[in-house]
Design a protein around this motif. Structure first.
Motif, PDB file in Angstrom:
ATOM      1  N   THR A 243       0.839  -1.201   0.000  1.00 36.14           N
ATOM      2  CA  THR A 243       0.000   0.000   0.000  1.00 36.14           C
ATOM      3  C   THR A 243       0.871   1.247   0.000  1.00 36.14           C
ATOM      4  OG1 THR A 243      -1.775  -1.130   1.178  1.00 36.14           O
ATOM      5  CG2 THR A 243      -1.786   1.276   1.246  1.00 36.14           C
ATOM      6  N   LEU A 244       0.576   2.134  -0.924  1.00 37.48           N
ATOM      7  CA  LEU A 244       1.241   3.440  -0.976  1.00 37.48           C
ATOM      8  C   LEU A 244       0.264   4.491  -0.495  1.00 37.48           C
ATOM      9  CD1 LEU A 244       3.430   5.481  -1.846  1.00 37.48           C
ATOM     10  CD2 LEU A 244       2.425   5.404  -4.146  1.00 37.48           C
ATOM     11  N   LYS A 284      -5.167  13.729   0.578  1.00 37.11           N
ATOM     12  CA  LYS A 284      -4.538  12.430   0.789  1.00 37.11           C
ATOM     13  C   LYS A 284      -4.919  11.453  -0.326  1.00 37.11           C
ATOM     14  CE  LYS A 284      -4.045  12.629   5.820  1.00 37.11           C
ATOM     15  NZ  LYS A 284      -4.128  14.083   5.862  1.00 37.11           N
ATOM     16  N   TYR A 285      -4.019  10.495  -0.574  1.00 34.21           N
ATOM     17  CA  TYR A 285      -4.302   9.451  -1.557  1.00 34.21           C
ATOM     18  C   TYR A 285      -3.787   8.121  -1.018  1.00 34.21           C
ATOM     19  CZ  TYR A 285       0.663   9.988  -2.790  1.00 34.21           C
ATOM     20  OH  TYR A 285       2.036  10.053  -2.736  1.00 34.21           O
ATOM     21  N   GLN A 286      -4.320   7.034  -1.555  1.00 38.00           N
ATOM     22  CA  GLN A 286      -3.874   5.689  -1.187  1.00 38.00           C
ATOM     23  C   GLN A 286      -4.119   4.767  -2.372  1.00 38.00           C
ATOM     24  OE1 GLN A 286      -4.785   4.095   2.768  1.00 38.00           O
ATOM     25  NE2 GLN A 286      -5.503   2.194   1.800  1.00 38.00           N
ATOM     26  N   VAL A 287      -3.126   3.927  -2.680  1.00 43.61           N
ATOM     27  CA  VAL A 287      -3.257   3.014  -3.802  1.00 43.61           C
ATOM     28  C   VAL A 287      -2.425   1.775  -3.517  1.00 43.61           C
ATOM     29  CG1 VAL A 287      -1.334   4.065  -5.075  1.00 43.61           C
ATOM     30  CG2 VAL A 287      -3.124   2.847  -6.324  1.00 43.61           C
ATOM     31  N   ALA A 325       4.320  -6.431   2.225  1.00 44.65           N
ATOM     32  CA  ALA A 325       3.562  -6.461   3.479  1.00 44.65           C
ATOM     33  C   ALA A 325       3.733  -5.195   4.301  1.00 44.65           C
ATOM     34  CB  ALA A 325       3.953  -7.686   4.321  1.00 44.65           C
ATOM     35  N   GLU A 326       4.084  -4.098   3.663  1.00 44.10           N
ATOM     36  CA  GLU A 326       4.222  -2.835   4.381  1.00 44.10           C
ATOM     37  C   GLU A 326       3.343  -1.776   3.737  1.00 44.10           C
ATOM     38  OE1 GLU A 326       8.171  -1.424   4.641  1.00 44.10           O
ATOM     39  OE2 GLU A 326       8.992  -3.278   5.485  1.00 44.10           O
ATOM     40  N   ALA A 327       2.857  -0.869   4.571  1.00 47.80           N
ATOM     41  CA  ALA A 327       2.206   0.334   4.071  1.00 47.80           C
ATOM     42  C   ALA A 327       3.240   1.446   4.123  1.00 47.80           C
ATOM     43  CB  ALA A 327       0.995   0.681   4.916  1.00 47.80           C
TER      44      ALA A 327
END
Length: 673
Positions: A243-244, A284-287, A325-327
């Motif tokens: 996750t970014l 904010k964004y998340q992808v 497995a990291e954000a």
């Protein structure tokens, strides 16, 4: 045919907000397509059991039951075949497929067209170019599977866009319909590649009813312009996802909430692989993406703030590495503004133009087209009722990069209205039309006949925008009044079209013949002026652009007196010069046409409508003209009657309004405000 024109004179209005209009570029949806094992395209989806589903929204229309119109989507790819596979499952209580002939529109032997039956359309853009590459569309409806060919022109053939073969199947069992596709590409499908990808599913419960529609990405009119699809990323084998997260900081400490509406994430390993993702109201964004190294940039270099179009500085970017497995939170993407180019000359260049000013104007146009990212422009300047400057700039089509020539025509949008108004004035002058006769006595307008006010509408009301009708209807069968005719200002394309019907009824002639005989030929601009679709028009016309991406032509075979003219500045200058010299009509007809008939509220300085023309006072005397805005085309036609000077500007972009406003200020005030 676009029917969205609005006027502008002292201010350019009606700009589409970036990212705010349905179906515009970069819809922000992202799908991950895994590697697949062998798949047989037969409508049986048992082989898809272990393939993850892609989230798809419910239709906006309420379902008739909890099991009605539920859609699931799966997709993947097989690089050994250079093929993408797609599976759609639709739970639907009522299904209308491509069945044997049924009654349709009162014709017992006719089958309903696919648009009026349950169907699925798959959209793909194999090239996925940031410059805006063409989408392909594939239909499945009952036993019919075919590549759709839309009437719009792209300036190139979308059928050459990289698909080798396609195959589709539809299977209906009980209340479940499955659509299954295999699309084979000409080029190999490399892991990590991104494609333009989208889907539309339509559900019709009863023949003749409006369908319920759901799409994967936002928007429905996906073949009308480039960049309207979501992004599909071909996942590398056994590459984990991560996750970014990140944020976009405002470009002004006094406007902390301002930011780009979309970010673009680009793979550093494969720069041709990129996706867009939405930025929320807090910036904010998340992808979710495969692990690897990426660059984050704004998707657009222009943003809206307080009705002003602001340019962002090139080069804003952050680099980030994603691990399994990291954000990961990326550094803030900091946006900075670019000030408009600094051009200052003594005020009144328009009124004292000489050949020595040509390089200055050319430099201004080049600099501000670049600043506002306007692809193409046609510009003319008139002084002492003579054409003294005419130039063409830029490109017709952002994707093909074909240059604008002096013969390239642009959509004139609402600048069609004053041309039509001139024709009406000539009919009035000859006594063929009474300015104040109720139009219902000449011909009917069924869409307003339900209201008693329809008996009050006159040609004067239509030309001065005081009919009380809206600009354009929301209902195809019924148009509602906003106020009583003649009591207030309400800009209305519908009113112009009603008057167009009346003119046809009076003369017995087609609208194009009337416009050419009454206006174009008498004032000398019949060549390179078009009012409806033709092969020559499609060859000469520029392409509109939204958010920098090319839009397909949708020229209409019907003449719209409110909006359908295509021309360029040099040719239209003859119309302006004819008006300045009061050609073609008596002085009394001109006085009536250029007198104020309806005041436009809330304008400073005050503005009004004459009969088809917008009028205002300025420090340089009375200004007469009209603007045009079809969204992806914008233009302005404006002259200073006391000085016999004016200018005409066309731009093939939704950003053209800001560019033309700066140009007008530069020509009249000496600087772009």
């Amino acid at each position: 045919m676009r029917r969205r024109p609005v006027p502008f004179l002292s201010t350019v209005v009606g700009l589409l907000l970036l990212g705010a209009s349905e179906g515009l570029a970069d819809n922000g949806a992202v799908a991950h397509l895994p590697l697949l094992g062998p798949i047989t395209v037969d409508g049986n989806l048992d082989e898809w059991e272990r393939v993850p589903s892609i989230s798809i929204p419910r239709a906006e229309a309420p379902p008739t039951s909890p099991t009605d119109f539920q859609v699931s989507l799966q997709a993947g790819y097989r690089p050994s075949e250079s093929a993408v596979y797609v599976a759609i499952r639709v739970m639907d209580d009522h299904h209308l497929g491509r069945e044997p002939p049924v009654p349709w529109m009162g014709v017992e032997s006719a089958s309903a067209p696919w648009e009026q039956r349950d169907h699925c359309i798959l959209y793909l853009d194999p090239e996925h170019s940031p410059r805006g590459s063409p989408p392909l569309s594939f239909l499945a409806c009952g036993d019919t599977q075919e590549r759709l060919e839309f009437p719009e022109s792209w300036g190139f053939d979308p059928r050459d866009a990289g698909v080798k073969t396609f195959d589709g199947r539809v299977l209906r069992i009980g209340t479940v319909t499955t659509y299954e596709w295999r699309i084979e590409f000409i080029d190999s499908l490399e892991a990590g590649k991104t494609l333009g990808f989208d889907l539309l599913v339509s559900d019709v419960d009863e023949l003749g009813e409006s369908p319920s529609v759901t799409t994967w990405g936002a928007g429905t009119n996906k073949t009308a312009g480039a960049g309207r699809l979501g992004d599909a990323l071909l996942l590398p084998e056994e590459t984990p996802l991560a996750t970014l997260r990140g944020s976009v900081s405002g470009f002004d400490v006094n406007v902390p909430a301002q930011h780009s509406d979309l970010i673009r994430v680009i793979s550093q390993r494969m720069p041709s692989s990129w996706i867009t993702a939405p930025v929320d109201d807090s910036g904010k964004y998340q992808v979710t993406l495969p692990v690897g190294d990426y660059v984050v940039t704004p998707a657009h270099l222009l943003v809206e703030h307080n009705d002003e179009l602001l340019r962002l500085q090139n080069g804003a970017r952050v680099e980030v590495s994603l691990h399994a497995a990291e954000a990961t939170t990326a550094p803030p993407l900091v946006l900075k503004l670019v000030e408009p180019p600094d051009f200052t000359v003594p005020p009144g260049l328009l009124f004292r133009f000489s050949e020595a000013h040509r390089p200055t104007i050319n430099q201004f146009v080049d600099a501000f087209m670049d600043h506002y990212r306007v692809p193409g422009c046609s510009l003319a300047v008139i002084r002492d009722a003579k054409l003294v400057y005419a130039e063409s700039f830029g490109i017709k089509n952002q994707y093909t990069e074909e240059p604008v020539s002096e013969l390239t025509v642009f959509e004139a949008a609402s600048v069609t209205k004053p041309v039509f108004a001139f024709a009406v004035q000539r009919l009035i002058e000859r006594g063929e039309l009474d300015l104040d006769r109720p139009l219902h006595e000449i011909c009917s307008f069924p869409e307003i006949s339900h209201h008693p006010w329809h008996r009050k509408v006159t040609a004067r009301h239509c030309l001065s925008h005081s009919t009380g009708l809206p600009n354009w209807r929301k209902d195809a069968e019924r148009v509602e009044f906003l106020h009583e005719p003649g009591t207030d200002h309400s800009y209305s394309g519908e009113g112009m079209e009603y008057l167009g019907r009346a003119v046809v009824a009076i003369t017995g002639l087609p609208l194009e013949d009337i416009l050419r005989e009454e206006v174009c030929r008498p004032l000398g601009f019949d060549d390179n002026t078009f009012f409806r679709d033709s092969p020559e028009l499609r060859d000469l016309t520029a392409f509109g652009h939204l958010e920098g991406l090319v839009q397909a032509h949708d020229t209409d075979s019907r003449v719209w007196v409110a909006s359908s003219m295509h021309t360029e500045a040099r040719t239209l200058s003859r119309f302006m010069i004819g008006l300045m010299k009061r050609k073609g009509m008596t002085a009394e007809s001109y006085r009536r046409m250029f007198s104020s008939h309806t005041v436009i509220p809330d304008q400073d300085p005050p503005e009004s409508f004459g009969l088809g023309f917008q009028i205002k006072d300025s420090p340089n005397g009375r200004v007469i003209g009209h603007g045009g805005n079809n969204g992806d085309f914008q233009c302005l036609f404006e002259f200073y009657d006391d000085h016999q000077c004016g200018f005409i500007a066309f731009a093939n972009s939704d950003r053209g309004g800001s560019f033309i406003a700066a140009l007008r200020d530069f020509l009249t005030e000496g600087e772009a405000n």
